[in-house]
Design a protein around this motif. Structure first.
Motif, PDB file in Angstrom:
ATOM      1  N   ASP A   1       0.692  -1.197   0.100  1.00 38.37           N
ATOM      2  CA  ASP A   1      -0.085  -0.009  -0.087  1.00 38.37           C
ATOM      3  C   ASP A   1       0.771   1.241  -0.076  1.00 38.37           C
ATOM      4  N   SER A   2       2.219   0.862   0.265  1.00 42.48           N
ATOM      5  CA  SER A   2       3.018   2.449   0.026  1.00 42.48           C
ATOM      6  C   SER A   2       3.067   2.984  -0.940  1.00 42.48           C
ATOM      7  N   ALA A   3       2.485   4.238  -1.030  1.00 44.70           N
ATOM      8  CA  ALA A   3       2.333   5.157  -2.456  1.00 44.70           C
ATOM      9  C   ALA A   3       1.806   6.462  -1.782  1.00 44.70           C
ATOM     10  N   THR A   4       1.758   7.181  -2.825  1.00 47.80           N
ATOM     11  CA  THR A   4       1.305   8.344  -2.634  1.00 47.80           C
ATOM     12  C   THR A   4      -0.213   8.735  -2.882  1.00 47.80           C
ATOM     13  N   TYR A   5      -0.978   9.173  -1.844  1.00 48.39           N
ATOM     14  CA  TYR A   5      -2.405   9.321  -2.113  1.00 48.39           C
ATOM     15  C   TYR A   5      -2.749  10.621  -2.104  1.00 48.39           C
ATOM     16  N   PHE A   6      -3.871  10.862  -3.033  1.00 45.88           N
ATOM     17  CA  PHE A   6      -4.206  12.114  -3.516  1.00 45.88           C
ATOM     18  C   PHE A   6      -6.023  12.195  -3.359  1.00 45.88           C
ATOM     19  N   CYS A   7      -6.581  13.032  -2.622  1.00 45.63           N
ATOM     20  CA  CYS A   7      -7.708  13.279  -2.513  1.00 45.63           C
ATOM     21  C   CYS A   7      -8.241  14.269  -3.494  1.00 45.63           C
ATOM     22  N   ALA A   8      -9.490  14.244  -3.952  1.00 45.89           N
ATOM     23  CA  ALA A   8      -9.712  15.285  -4.962  1.00 45.89           C
ATOM     24  C   ALA A   8     -11.407  15.761  -4.648  1.00 45.89           C
ATOM     25  N   ALA A   9     -11.828  16.679  -5.361  1.00 43.91           N
ATOM     26  CA  ALA A   9     -13.121  17.102  -5.386  1.00 43.91           C
ATOM     27  C   ALA A   9     -13.631  17.713  -6.511  1.00 43.91           C
ATOM     28  N   ARG A  10     -14.761  17.467  -6.840  1.00 38.67           N
ATOM     29  CA  ARG A  10     -15.357  18.346  -8.275  1.00 38.67           C
ATOM     30  C   ARG A  10     -16.591  18.813  -7.857  1.00 38.67           C
ATOM     31  N   PRO A  11     -17.149  20.252  -8.289  1.00 36.54           N
ATOM     32  CA  PRO A  11     -18.383  20.491  -8.323  1.00 36.54           C
ATOM     33  C   PRO A  11     -19.052  20.211  -9.499  1.00 36.54           C
ATOM     34  N   GLY A  12     -19.649  19.354  -9.614  1.00 37.02           N
ATOM     35  CA  GLY A  12     -20.491  18.923 -10.807  1.00 37.02           C
ATOM     36  C   GLY A  12     -19.786  18.840 -12.128  1.00 37.02           C
ATOM     37  N   TYR A  13     -20.126  19.432 -13.062  1.00 36.79           N
ATOM     38  CA  TYR A  13     -19.639  19.426 -14.267  1.00 36.79           C
ATOM     39  C   TYR A  13     -18.579  20.270 -14.421  1.00 36.79           C
ATOM     40  N   GLN A  14     -17.359  19.954 -13.549  1.00 37.73           N
ATOM     41  CA  GLN A  14     -16.177  20.884 -13.516  1.00 37.73           C
ATOM     42  C   GLN A  14     -14.984  20.289 -13.397  1.00 37.73           C
ATOM     43  N   ASN A  15     -13.949  20.966 -13.264  1.00 38.32           N
ATOM     44  CA  ASN A  15     -12.713  20.486 -13.153  1.00 38.32           C
ATOM     45  C   ASN A  15     -12.453  19.909 -11.512  1.00 38.32           C
ATOM     46  N   PHE A  16     -11.566  18.872 -11.615  1.00 33.60           N
ATOM     47  CA  PHE A  16     -11.153  18.349 -10.418  1.00 33.60           C
ATOM     48  C   PHE A  16     -10.275  19.429  -9.590  1.00 33.60           C
ATOM     49  N   TYR A  17     -10.176  19.318  -8.180  1.00 35.68           N
ATOM     50  CA  TYR A  17      -9.236  19.976  -7.494  1.00 35.68           C
ATOM     51  C   TYR A  17      -8.709  18.686  -6.775  1.00 35.68           C
ATOM     52  N   PHE A  18      -7.308  18.879  -6.659  1.00 34.16           N
ATOM     53  CA  PHE A  18      -6.541  17.943  -5.948  1.00 34.16           C
ATOM     54  C   PHE A  18      -5.919  18.560  -4.904  1.00 34.16           C
ATOM     55  N   GLY A  19      -5.817  17.538  -3.791  1.00 31.74           N
ATOM     56  CA  GLY A  19      -4.769  17.805  -2.702  1.00 31.74           C
ATOM     57  C   GLY A  19      -3.535  17.703  -3.041  1.00 31.74           C
ATOM     58  N   LYS A  20      -2.779  18.070  -2.241  1.00 30.96           N
ATOM     59  CA  LYS A  20      -1.261  17.909  -2.469  1.00 30.96           C
ATOM     60  C   LYS A  20      -0.560  16.535  -2.329  1.00 30.96           C
ATOM     61  N   GLY A  21      -1.383  15.730  -1.677  1.00 31.16           N
ATOM     62  CA  GLY A  21      -0.958  14.342  -1.387  1.00 31.16           C
ATOM     63  C   GLY A  21      -0.433  14.162  -0.021  1.00 31.16           C
ATOM     64  N   THR A  22      -0.509  12.681   0.332  1.00 35.25           N
ATOM     65  CA  THR A  22       0.111  12.160   1.525  1.00 35.25           C
ATOM     66  C   THR A  22       0.904  10.904   1.035  1.00 35.25           C
ATOM     67  N   SER A  23       2.279  10.959   1.402  1.00 35.26           N
ATOM     68  CA  SER A  23       2.917   9.856   1.003  1.00 35.26           C
ATOM     69  C   SER A  23       3.014   8.837   2.331  1.00 35.26           C
ATOM     70  N   LEU A  24       2.525   7.546   2.027  1.00 39.38           N
ATOM     71  CA  LEU A  24       2.209   6.726   2.827  1.00 39.38           C
ATOM     72  C   LEU A  24       3.168   5.654   2.948  1.00 39.38           C
ATOM     73  N   THR A  25       3.987   5.233   3.929  1.00 39.91           N
ATOM     74  CA  THR A  25       4.893   4.169   4.074  1.00 39.91           C
ATOM     75  C   THR A  25       4.366   3.087   5.082  1.00 39.91           C
ATOM     76  N   VAL A  26       4.323   1.997   4.425  1.00 36.46           N
ATOM     77  CA  VAL A  26       3.897   0.676   5.445  1.00 36.46           C
ATOM     78  C   VAL A  26       5.199  -0.021   5.965  1.00 36.46           C
ATOM     79  N   ILE A  27       5.536  -0.169   7.198  1.00 37.40           N
ATOM     80  CA  ILE A  27       6.903  -1.067   7.449  1.00 37.40           C
ATOM     81  C   ILE A  27       6.280  -2.205   7.902  1.00 37.40           C
ATOM     82  N   PRO A  28       7.056  -3.415   7.135  1.00 33.94           N
ATOM     83  CA  PRO A  28       6.808  -4.645   7.550  1.00 33.94           C
ATOM     84  C   PRO A  28       7.056  -5.041   9.050  1.00 33.94           C
TER      85      PRO A  28
END
Lengths: 111, 112
Positions: free
Chosen positions: A84-111
């Motif tokens: 699951d280690s990856a960068t995760y982005f949330c986004a939001a969109r108002p109807g028929y419009q462009n997406f707005y993205f968050g700046k991302g969260t870098s997730l590291t899962v340690i075994p």
């Protein structure tokens, strides 16, 4: 003005723990809230998404919790795996419009 | 096999040179997008195209222009590239403005 705010910037969890990634938004007209993940060297890919008609969306180990009143939504990754280690982005969109993205969260899962 | 393609995947240019980034999709999607991604900044929308010759500026259009003459093809042009345009550029497409986006593999552009 940043439309979508994401936190934390980076997150480290142990394998098996639940990772919690948070986002908030400004515009109450936003009506679609996806989460993307991006592995190093790859392009973003849709992971899971929610519309405000519900306050929870589950897909396997991934769950979105949505709070319309507080304009917040979060991604919970249960039983986190090293894959699951990856960068995760949330986004939001108002109807028929462009997406707005968050700046991302870098997730590291340690075994 | 439905997909979004981008060419080239890697490109090095000198400041002041012109740059052409190409994007194609085989899904007959109406809407196509160009983003740039920089560390810590997430994805920033440069331009969106709703169909052939129907393009709108995104959040950071300055220094860029686009062309869409066929539904399946969307180009990003940098006239006289600048060093601050060094970035990874992603193209995406969606069936409509309401639908989910599919991203291409990205083009890593370096402007020296």
């Amino acid at each position: 003005q940043q439309q979508v705010r994401q936190s934390p910037q980076s997150l480290t969890v142990w394998e098996g723990e639940t990772a919690i990634l948070n986002c908030s938004y400004e515009d109450s007209t936003f009506d679609y809230f996806p989460w993307y993940h991006q592995f190093p060297g790859e392009s973003p890919a849709l992971l899971i998404a929610i519309r405000p008609v519900s306050n929870k969306k589950e897909d396997g180990r991934f769950t979105i919790f949505f709070n319309k009143r507080e304009k917040k939504f979060s991604l919970h990754i249960a039983d986190s795996q090293p894959g699951d280690s990856a960068t995760y982005f949330c986004a939001a969109r108002p109807g028929y419009q462009n997406f707005y993205f968050g700046k991302g969260t870098s997730l590291t899962v340690i075994p | 096999d439905m997909k979004v393609t981008q060419m080239p995947r890697y490109l090095i240019k000198r400041m002041g040179e012109n740059v052409l980034l190409e994007c194609g999709q085989d899904m007959s999607h109406e809407t196509m997008y160009w983003y740039r991604q920089d560390p810590g900044l997430g994805l920033q929308l440069i331009y969106i195209s709703y169909d052939v010759d129907s393009n709108s500026e995104g959040d950071i259009p300055k220094g860029y222009r686009v062309s869409r003459k066929k539904r399946e093809h969307f180009s990003l042009i940098l006239d006289s590239a600048k060093t601050n345009q060094t970035s990874v550029y992603f193209c995406a497409s969606s069936l409509s403005g309401f639908a989910e986006q599919f991203f291409g593999p990205g083009t890593r552009l370096t402007v020296l």
